[in-house]
Design a protein around this motif. Sequence first.
Motif, PDB file in Angstrom:
ATOM      1  N   CYS A  34      -1.962  -6.641   6.678  1.00  0.00           N
ATOM      2  CA  CYS A  34      -2.565  -6.423   5.355  1.00  0.00           C
ATOM      3  C   CYS A  34      -2.770  -7.752   4.624  1.00  0.00           C
ATOM      4  CB  CYS A  34      -1.645  -5.507   4.538  1.00  0.00           C
ATOM      5  SG  CYS A  34      -2.321  -5.083   2.932  1.00  0.00           S
ATOM      6  N   CYS A  35      -3.976  -7.909   4.026  1.00  0.00           N
ATOM      7  CA  CYS A  35      -4.245  -9.121   3.232  1.00  0.00           C
ATOM      8  C   CYS A  35      -4.204  -8.800   1.741  1.00  0.00           C
ATOM      9  CB  CYS A  35      -5.572  -9.736   3.637  1.00  0.00           C
ATOM     10  SG  CYS A  35      -6.978  -8.666   3.316  1.00  0.00           S
ATOM     11  N   PHE A  36      -3.759  -7.595   1.394  1.00  0.00           N
ATOM     12  CA  PHE A  36      -3.553  -7.186   0.007  1.00  0.00           C
ATOM     13  C   PHE A  36      -4.831  -7.327  -0.842  1.00  0.00           C
ATOM     14  CE2 PHE A  36       0.404  -8.531   1.894  1.00  0.00           C
ATOM     15  CZ  PHE A  36       1.203  -7.429   1.675  1.00  0.00           C
ATOM     16  N   CYS A  37      -5.943  -6.984  -0.222  1.00  0.00           N
ATOM     17  CA  CYS A  37      -7.231  -7.113  -0.913  1.00  0.00           C
ATOM     18  C   CYS A  37      -7.451  -5.978  -1.916  1.00  0.00           C
ATOM     19  CB  CYS A  37      -8.362  -7.136   0.101  1.00  0.00           C
ATOM     20  SG  CYS A  37      -8.493  -5.613   1.064  1.00  0.00           S
ATOM     21  N   GLY A  38      -6.816  -4.833  -1.688  1.00  0.00           N
ATOM     22  CA  GLY A  38      -6.955  -3.707  -2.608  1.00  0.00           C
ATOM     23  C   GLY A  38      -8.211  -2.870  -2.388  1.00  0.00           C
ATOM     24  N   LEU A  39      -8.970  -3.140  -1.338  1.00  0.00           N
ATOM     25  CA  LEU A  39     -10.211  -2.377  -1.110  1.00  0.00           C
ATOM     26  C   LEU A  39      -9.926  -0.903  -0.837  1.00  0.00           C
ATOM     27  CD1 LEU A  39     -12.320  -4.863   1.055  1.00  0.00           C
ATOM     28  CD2 LEU A  39     -12.772  -4.125  -1.276  1.00  0.00           C
ATOM     29  N   CYS A  40      -8.833  -0.616  -0.142  1.00  0.00           N
ATOM     30  CA  CYS A  40      -8.494   0.786   0.147  1.00  0.00           C
ATOM     31  C   CYS A  40      -8.290   1.554  -1.158  1.00  0.00           C
ATOM     32  CB  CYS A  40      -7.248   0.863   1.031  1.00  0.00           C
ATOM     33  SG  CYS A  40      -5.857  -0.094   0.428  1.00  0.00           S
TER      34      CYS A  40
ATOM     35  N   CYS B 193      -5.547  -2.319   9.193  1.00  0.00           N
ATOM     36  CA  CYS B 193      -4.102  -2.078   9.180  1.00  0.00           C
ATOM     37  C   CYS B 193      -3.744  -0.642   8.805  1.00  0.00           C
ATOM     38  CB  CYS B 193      -3.393  -3.075   8.287  1.00  0.00           C
ATOM     39  SG  CYS B 193      -3.992  -3.166   6.630  1.00  0.00           S
ATOM     40  N   LEU B 194      -4.760   0.183   8.542  1.00  0.00           N
ATOM     41  CA  LEU B 194      -4.466   1.597   8.259  1.00  0.00           C
ATOM     42  C   LEU B 194      -4.871   2.435   9.471  1.00  0.00           C
ATOM     43  CD1 LEU B 194      -5.823   1.813   4.606  1.00  0.00           C
ATOM     44  CD2 LEU B 194      -3.430   1.782   5.313  1.00  0.00           C
TER      45      LEU B 194
ATOM     46  N   VAL C  87       0.850  -1.191   0.000  1.00  0.00           N
ATOM     47  CA  VAL C  87       0.000   0.000   0.000  1.00  0.00           C
ATOM     48  C   VAL C  87       0.892   1.248   0.000  1.00  0.00           C
ATOM     49  CG1 VAL C  87      -1.624   1.329   1.405  1.00  0.00           C
ATOM     50  CG2 VAL C  87      -1.960  -1.123   1.094  1.00  0.00           C
TER      51      VAL C  87
ATOM     52  N   MET D 181      -1.894   0.434  -4.612  1.00  0.00           N
ATOM     53  CA  MET D 181      -0.997  -0.693  -4.385  1.00  0.00           C
ATOM     54  C   MET D 181       0.158  -0.572  -5.377  1.00  0.00           C
ATOM     55  SD  MET D 181      -3.072  -2.327  -2.216  1.00  0.00           S
ATOM     56  CE  MET D 181      -2.365  -3.920  -1.927  1.00  0.00           C
TER      57      MET D 181
ATOM     58  N   CYS E  52     -11.034  -1.004   5.344  1.00  0.00           N
ATOM     59  CA  CYS E  52      -9.972  -2.013   5.506  1.00  0.00           C
ATOM     60  C   CYS E  52     -10.447  -3.153   6.420  1.00  0.00           C
ATOM     61  CB  CYS E  52      -8.711  -1.367   6.069  1.00  0.00           C
ATOM     62  SG  CYS E  52      -7.409  -2.575   6.320  1.00  0.00           S
ATOM     63  N   PRO E  53     -10.493  -4.387   5.894  1.00  0.00           N
ATOM     64  CA  PRO E  53     -11.040  -5.491   6.691  1.00  0.00           C
ATOM     65  C   PRO E  53     -10.124  -5.945   7.824  1.00  0.00           C
ATOM     66  CG  PRO E  53     -10.248  -6.304   4.581  1.00  0.00           C
ATOM     67  CD  PRO E  53     -10.092  -4.821   4.548  1.00  0.00           C
ATOM     68  N   THR E  54      -8.868  -5.558   7.783  1.00  0.00           N
ATOM     69  CA  THR E  54      -7.944  -6.030   8.818  1.00  0.00           C
ATOM     70  C   THR E  54      -7.441  -4.884   9.705  1.00  0.00           C
ATOM     71  OG1 THR E  54      -6.073  -5.777   7.331  1.00  0.00           O
ATOM     72  CG2 THR E  54      -7.147  -7.940   7.372  1.00  0.00           C
TER      73      THR E  54
ATOM     74  N   TYR F 104       0.643   2.387   8.196  1.00  0.00           N
ATOM     75  CA  TYR F 104       0.206   1.154   7.524  1.00  0.00           C
ATOM     76  C   TYR F 104       0.938  -0.011   8.172  1.00  0.00           C
ATOM     77  CZ  TYR F 104       0.491  -2.268   3.625  1.00  0.00           C
ATOM     78  OH  TYR F 104       0.467  -3.401   2.850  1.00  0.00           O
TER      79      TYR F 104
HETATM   80  S1  SF4 Z   1      -5.034  -3.855   0.828  1.00  0.00           S
HETATM   81 FE1  SF4 Z   1      -6.860  -4.451   2.050  1.00  0.00          FE
HETATM   82  S2  SF4 Z   1      -5.999  -5.148   3.990  1.00  0.00           S
HETATM   83 FE2  SF4 Z   1      -4.365  -3.990   2.971  1.00  0.00          FE
HETATM   84  S3  SF4 Z   1      -4.549  -1.886   3.708  1.00  0.00           S
HETATM   85 FE3  SF4 Z   1      -5.791  -2.026   1.846  1.00  0.00          FE
HETATM   86  S4  SF4 Z   1      -7.874  -2.514   2.531  1.00  0.00           S
HETATM   87 FE4  SF4 Z   1      -6.470  -2.978   4.236  1.00  0.00          FE
END
Ligand code: SF4
Length: 148
Positions: free
Chosen positions: A98-104, A71-72, A50, A115, A67-69, A93
């Motif tokens: 981070c699960c690297f979901c890309g939602l942010c 981490c921000l 990120v 990302m 962010c589901p985890t 961060y």
């Molecule tokens: S990629 Fe997903 S888990 Fe990582 S900071 Fe973004 S929202 Fe959170």
Amino acid sequence: MIKYFTCIISGIWNLAKGLFVTLKNVFVKPVTLQYPTQKLEMTQRYRGLVDLYPEKCIKCGQCVKICPTACLDLSVKAGEGADKKKEFGHFKYNMELCCFCGLCEQVCPTQAIYMNKIYEIAVYEHGKLHIDLLDKDKYDEWANPDVK
Ligand code: SF4
Ligand code: SF4
């Protein structure tokens, strides 16, 4: 006696087949790279670490909320100027979570958070996984590893 000669002929035939495969591949372009001196260019949709363009960020906090985890970590304070424009307290961060979901990246209205393409992210120290997103040199070590 016949079996003896059959075995010899079969051995020669199999050897010739193997050599033919080797010969055929001598002239084919290799699909592998001499890592780490040669490196792959990551695809456009690759999700690395990120990263942030602080100047684009409007401090809305949507990335933090989605962010589901968790981490921000964004802290915002009122600005000193007459317009009281919001200023950063901090923007951290935690890569460990981070699960690297890309939602942010998806939710950000200004494409400030994204990302990057860094994939060599192994570290020796636990603390290096806690990133200050406002530090412009934060990923220098990873982006330009000193390859011997
Ligand atoms: S990629 Fe997903 S888990 Fe990582 S900071 Fe973004 S929202 Fe959170
Ligand atoms: S969603 Fe984008 S603009 Fe909003 S706080 Fe996060 S990085 Fe900044």
